[in-house]
Design a protein around this motif. Sequence first.
Motif, PDB file in Angstrom:
ATOM      1  N   LYS A 149      -2.599   6.500  -4.957  1.00 51.41           N
ATOM      2  CA  LYS A 149      -1.792   5.640  -4.082  1.00 51.41           C
ATOM      3  C   LYS A 149      -2.572   4.352  -3.841  1.00 51.41           C
ATOM      4  N   ILE A 150      -1.896   3.211  -3.979  1.00 56.16           N
ATOM      5  CA  ILE A 150      -2.549   1.928  -3.728  1.00 56.16           C
ATOM      6  C   ILE A 150      -2.959   1.838  -2.259  1.00 56.16           C
ATOM      7  N   THR A 151      -4.219   1.447  -2.043  1.00 62.28           N
ATOM      8  CA  THR A 151      -4.727   1.271  -0.677  1.00 62.28           C
ATOM      9  C   THR A 151      -5.025  -0.192  -0.359  1.00 62.28           C
ATOM     10  N   SER A 152      -5.215  -1.028  -1.396  1.00 62.94           N
ATOM     11  CA  SER A 152      -5.471  -2.449  -1.155  1.00 62.94           C
ATOM     12  C   SER A 152      -5.261  -3.235  -2.443  1.00 62.94           C
ATOM     13  N   SER A 153      -4.988  -4.525  -2.271  1.00 62.52           N
ATOM     14  CA  SER A 153      -4.880  -5.435  -3.415  1.00 62.52           C
ATOM     15  C   SER A 153      -5.259  -6.827  -2.930  1.00 62.52           C
ATOM     16  N   ASN A 157       0.859  -1.177   0.000  1.00 63.76           N
ATOM     17  CA  ASN A 157       0.000   0.000   0.000  1.00 63.76           C
ATOM     18  C   ASN A 157       0.896   1.228   0.000  1.00 63.76           C
ATOM     19  N   GLY A 212      -6.856   2.060  -5.510  1.00 63.66           N
ATOM     20  CA  GLY A 212      -6.021   3.170  -5.087  1.00 63.66           C
ATOM     21  C   GLY A 212      -6.848   4.413  -4.877  1.00 63.66           C
TER      22      GLY A 212
END
Length: 196
Positions: free
Chosen positions: A131-135, A115, A175
């Motif tokens: 911005k990546i927040t989860s995957s 993240n 994101g």
Amino acid sequence: MATNHLSSQRKNKQKKKPSFNMKAVQPVSPQSLANAYQHRRDYRAVGQIAIRDHNVLLNIYRGVGNVELNLGAGTMNQYQRMGEGNYALAGHNMDDGRSFFSPLYTAKVRGNLPNGTTILLTDYKKVYYYKITSSRFISVYNLRLAWNNKEFKKKPVISLFTCDWTGQGRLFIRGKYTGSESYKGASKYVRGSFDF
């Protein structure tokens, strides 16, 4: 896809109507790549996506037709706009760690997709920051995550989808939008993330 094809396609005139039918997407093959290359002038890139931490640089096309996804990433909703709502993109996974969205899949499998990783988009006029927040891995049928819900009007997001190596599931990356600026006003490092 060779880098020199990234910059040229934004000037093309769109000759084909985009498809948004994910069920009609076929797996990548040498024939489908050759067909896409042969018809690349019939499609117009609407922007680019760059994730420098994972060596991702792709043109973005309207729709998720087979040619669009063999040329780069495709928009999953007809009227989506960068920096607004849920900007949903689909991209192929070649399971080689290098092509299309494969670097993201490889990073996730290896536990190296943190993240906070920066995603850059451009429509050739502005740069949009996410911005990546989860995957996570999801069912291949779970496309509601691409919908443009009311909640995203005040808090825009990006959603990236790519198949897993079996084709039975998908990697889903979400994101949050953190802002935008003019391309000319962006730093040399950010401008160098794109190819045009």
